[in-house]
Design a protein around this motif. Structure first.
Motif, PDB file in Angstrom:
ATOM      1  N   MET A 123      18.509  62.045 -32.632  1.00 41.00           N
ATOM      2  CA  MET A 123      19.394  61.234 -33.466  1.00 41.00           C
ATOM      3  C   MET A 123      18.661  60.019 -34.018  1.00 41.00           C
ATOM      4  N   ARG A 124      17.802  59.422 -33.226  1.00 44.27           N
ATOM      5  CA  ARG A 124      17.058  58.257 -33.727  1.00 44.27           C
ATOM      6  C   ARG A 124      16.156  58.644 -34.890  1.00 44.27           C
ATOM      7  N   ARG A 125      15.484  59.788 -34.770  1.00 45.97           N
ATOM      8  CA  ARG A 125      14.630  60.250 -35.868  1.00 45.97           C
ATOM      9  C   ARG A 125      15.462  60.578 -37.099  1.00 45.97           C
ATOM     10  N   ALA A 126      16.610  61.219 -36.880  1.00 45.68           N
ATOM     11  CA  ALA A 126      17.455  61.630 -38.009  1.00 45.68           C
ATOM     12  C   ALA A 126      18.030  60.426 -38.739  1.00 45.68           C
ATOM     13  N   VAL A 127      18.503  59.442 -37.996  1.00 44.14           N
ATOM     14  CA  VAL A 127      19.046  58.224 -38.617  1.00 44.14           C
ATOM     15  C   VAL A 127      17.958  57.515 -39.409  1.00 44.14           C
ATOM     16  N   ALA A 128      16.781  57.382 -38.816  1.00 45.62           N
ATOM     17  CA  ALA A 128      15.678  56.705 -39.501  1.00 45.62           C
ATOM     18  C   ALA A 128      15.283  57.445 -40.781  1.00 45.62           C
ATOM     19  N   ALA A 129      15.299  58.776 -40.752  1.00 41.48           N
ATOM     20  CA  ALA A 129      14.947  59.559 -41.936  1.00 41.48           C
ATOM     21  C   ALA A 129      15.957  59.334 -43.053  1.00 41.48           C
ATOM     22  N   CYS A 130      17.233  59.265 -42.707  1.00 34.74           N
ATOM     23  CA  CYS A 130      18.265  59.018 -43.721  1.00 34.74           C
ATOM     24  C   CYS A 130      18.142  57.622 -44.312  1.00 34.74           C
ATOM     25  N   VAL A 131      17.826  56.653 -43.490  1.00 32.07           N
ATOM     26  CA  VAL A 131      17.647  55.293 -43.995  1.00 32.07           C
ATOM     27  C   VAL A 131      16.480  55.235 -44.968  1.00 32.07           C
ATOM     28  N   ARG A 132      15.378  55.907 -44.631  1.00 27.57           N
ATOM     29  CA  ARG A 132      14.228  55.952 -45.539  1.00 27.57           C
ATOM     30  C   ARG A 132      14.590  56.633 -46.852  1.00 27.57           C
ATOM     31  N   ALA A 133      15.495  57.609 -46.790  1.00 30.44           N
ATOM     32  CA  ALA A 133      15.923  58.334 -47.989  1.00 30.44           C
ATOM     33  C   ALA A 133      16.986  57.573 -48.779  1.00 30.44           C
ATOM     34  N   GLY A 134      17.443  56.441 -48.255  1.00 27.92           N
ATOM     35  CA  GLY A 134      18.433  55.641 -48.967  1.00 27.92           C
ATOM     36  C   GLY A 134      19.856  56.146 -48.827  1.00 27.92           C
ATOM     37  N   ILE A 135      20.127  56.908 -47.782  1.00 28.37           N
ATOM     38  CA  ILE A 135      21.473  57.448 -47.549  1.00 28.37           C
ATOM     39  C   ILE A 135      22.287  56.448 -46.731  1.00 28.37           C
ATOM     40  N   GLY A 136      23.491  56.130 -47.192  1.00 25.69           N
ATOM     41  CA  GLY A 136      24.375  55.251 -46.444  1.00 25.69           C
ATOM     42  C   GLY A 136      25.000  55.994 -45.278  1.00 25.69           C
ATOM     43  N   LEU A 137      25.020  55.365 -44.103  1.00 28.77           N
ATOM     44  CA  LEU A 137      25.491  56.029 -42.892  1.00 28.77           C
ATOM     45  C   LEU A 137      26.749  55.355 -42.344  1.00 28.77           C
ATOM     46  N   THR A 138      27.736  56.187 -42.048  1.00 28.02           N
ATOM     47  CA  THR A 138      28.980  55.728 -41.428  1.00 28.02           C
ATOM     48  C   THR A 138      29.143  56.430 -40.096  1.00 28.02           C
ATOM     49  N   ALA A 139      29.375  55.662 -39.044  1.00 25.93           N
ATOM     50  CA  ALA A 139      29.571  56.219 -37.705  1.00 25.93           C
ATOM     51  C   ALA A 139      31.047  56.470 -37.453  1.00 25.93           C
ATOM     52  N   MET A 140      31.360  57.618 -36.853  1.00 27.28           N
ATOM     53  CA  MET A 140      32.728  57.885 -36.403  1.00 27.28           C
ATOM     54  C   MET A 140      32.674  58.352 -34.952  1.00 27.28           C
ATOM     55  N   LYS A 141      33.853  58.503 -34.333  1.00 27.81           N
ATOM     56  CA  LYS A 141      33.957  58.881 -32.923  1.00 27.81           C
ATOM     57  C   LYS A 141      33.120  57.929 -32.065  1.00 27.81           C
ATOM     58  N   THR A 142      33.236  56.648 -32.369  1.00 25.45           N
ATOM     59  CA  THR A 142      32.361  55.650 -31.748  1.00 25.45           C
ATOM     60  C   THR A 142      32.754  55.287 -30.320  1.00 25.45           C
ATOM     61  N   GLN A 143      33.929  55.710 -29.867  1.00 22.62           N
ATOM     62  CA  GLN A 143      34.322  55.395 -28.490  1.00 22.62           C
ATOM     63  C   GLN A 143      33.664  56.319 -27.470  1.00 22.62           C
ATOM     64  N   GLY A 144      33.120  57.430 -27.926  1.00 25.22           N
ATOM     65  CA  GLY A 144      32.349  58.285 -27.026  1.00 25.22           C
ATOM     66  C   GLY A 144      33.157  58.908 -25.906  1.00 25.22           C
ATOM     67  N   GLY A 145      34.438  59.167 -26.142  1.00 23.12           N
ATOM     68  CA  GLY A 145      35.190  59.894 -25.135  1.00 23.12           C
ATOM     69  C   GLY A 145      36.239  59.102 -24.397  1.00 23.12           C
ATOM     70  N   ASP A 158      30.969  65.338 -18.960  1.00 27.11           N
ATOM     71  CA  ASP A 158      32.344  65.369 -19.468  1.00 27.11           C
ATOM     72  C   ASP A 158      32.431  65.170 -20.977  1.00 27.11           C
ATOM     73  N   TYR A 159      31.281  65.065 -21.645  1.00 27.90           N
ATOM     74  CA  TYR A 159      31.306  64.735 -23.069  1.00 27.90           C
ATOM     75  C   TYR A 159      30.606  65.813 -23.882  1.00 27.90           C
ATOM     76  N   CYS A 160      31.266  66.268 -24.948  1.00 28.78           N
ATOM     77  CA  CYS A 160      30.668  67.253 -25.861  1.00 28.78           C
ATOM     78  C   CYS A 160      29.848  66.512 -26.908  1.00 28.78           C
ATOM     79  N   THR A 161      28.558  66.787 -26.965  1.00 25.22           N
ATOM     80  CA  THR A 161      27.666  66.096 -27.894  1.00 25.22           C
ATOM     81  C   THR A 161      27.578  66.780 -29.255  1.00 25.22           C
ATOM     82  N   GLY A 162      28.341  67.843 -29.460  1.00 25.27           N
ATOM     83  CA  GLY A 162      28.392  68.471 -30.776  1.00 25.27           C
ATOM     84  C   GLY A 162      27.255  69.424 -31.084  1.00 25.27           C
ATOM     85  N   CYS A 163      26.522  69.858 -30.055  1.00 19.62           N
ATOM     86  CA  CYS A 163      25.398  70.786 -30.317  1.00 19.62           C
ATOM     87  C   CYS A 163      25.935  72.217 -30.379  1.00 19.62           C
TER      88      CYS A 163
END
Length: 342
Positions: free
Chosen positions: A214-236, A318-323
């Motif tokens: 996720m850290r690599r993916a977020v950094a790649a999107c930032v370099r590409a100029g993509i705006g990022l919005t986080a959801m499901k931020t409570q983590g369960g 107890d948490y589904c990480t979406g994989c």
């Protein structure tokens, strides 16, 4: 897009809090602006390369038509002007609620960064969804239009690109992107190399943010100029105080004057690569609590973050990480395991 200052003072804010019966649930330490008569306005961040500033707190609008108007008006006053919905939310009533609001307050349309989504996977279906959303929300354009629930970056094909370019040229959308609950890192990395994705909304929280993928993916999107919005931020969900780590976390947050839910928002905001958090706020209590966290300048300490990471590790089973590519590929039939777990 920088929200205008509201006219709310400390006295007016507290009066509203008491009227809704939630003042005692929100520690006043979380309201530094209330120490004076300054207006309460959520701060903003740049949304990728769009040239738009969006509030760090976005309004997830799963709304009923009849009971939403006061919430939407208050959200505008506090600068919560990133509004996220979808053509399917509440059977279409969420979009209708926004349309009712814009019909009454048309001057607020330009203040709002409006986001909606389509489940359609072909151009004709997406066009029908878009036209219906425009009609329901009584607007002639959408700021950010999402393909909803991308599972694999291959879904972002040439026909999707052509559709997005055409809709932009016609002025019915300003920006295009997608939301994803599954295989987030893979989807983000794929999008970063396309060159035509403006924004992404993905599951992202204190549990997921430490993964190398996720850290690599977020950094790649930032370099590409993509705006990022986080959801499901409570983590369960909420801290249940069942373990020593949970008790220590709850005690630390209480001592600092905020709840564990507010702390989880702060954990995401401390990553400046995330432009905004989309939070479903169906009542004034949650709206006030999240605004309080957004305007408060108290950050999480290194020990706070370490404890949250420890708690995430202790409760990861107890948490589904979406994989979904892992669990669903292990089943012979087409079973939407990721959707069920989410």
């Amino acid at each position: 897009m920088t929200p205008k200052h509201s006219s709310w003072t400390r006295r007016a804010f507290l009066k509203a809090a008491c009227a809704t019966g939630v003042a005692s649930a929100l520690p006043l330490k979380n309201f530094p602006a209330l120490a004076s008569d300054e207006a309460v306005v959520v701060p903003t961040r740049a949304f990728g390369k769009t040239g738009i500033e969006v509030p760090v707190l976005g309004f997830g609008t799963s709304l009923h038509v009849a009971f939403s108007q006061l919430l939407l008006k208050q959200a505008v006053k506090w600068g919560v002007t990133y509004w996220d919905t979808a053509n399917t939310y509440m059977g279409g009533n969420s979009e209708k609620a926004i349309g009712k609001y814009f019909a009454k307050y048309p001057e607020d349309r330009k203040k709002v960064f409006l986001v909606t989504k389509s489940h359609a996977w072909n151009a004709d279906g997406r066009t029908r969804d878009l036209n219906l959303s425009l009609e329901r929300m009584q607007t002639d354009y959408i700021d950010l239009y999402f393909a909803h629930g991308i599972w694999n970056p291959d879904e972002l094909d040439a026909q999707t690109k052509r559709w997005a370019q055409k809709a932009k040229a016609e002025g019915t959308i300003r920006f295009f992107g997608f939301s994803t609950h599954s295989n987030m890192a893979e989807c983000l990395l794929g999008a970063a190399g396309l060159g035509w994705i403006d924004g992404i909304m993905m599951t992202y929280n204190y549990r997921l943010m430490h993964s190398d993928d996720m850290r690599r993916a977020v950094a790649a999107c930032v370099r590409a100029g993509i705006g990022l919005t986080a959801m499901k931020t409570q983590g369960g969900g909420q801290v249940q105080t069942d373990t020593a780590t949970e008790l220590e976390l709850a005690g630390r947050f209480l001592q600092k004057g905020f709840t564990d839910g507010q702390a989880k928002l702060k954990a995401v905001w401390q990553n400046s690569q995330i432009a905004s958090i989309c939070s479903e706020m169906p009542n004034m209590t949650l709206l006030m609590s999240n605004v309080a966290a957004a305007v408060d300048k108290t950050g999480l300490s290194a020990q706070d973050r370490q404890l949250m990471r420890k708690y995430a590790q202790e409760t990861r089973s107890d948490y589904c990480t979406g994989c979904s590519d892992i669990c669903e590929s292990a089943v012979a039939a087409e079973v939407p395991i990721g959707d069920v777990m989410r």
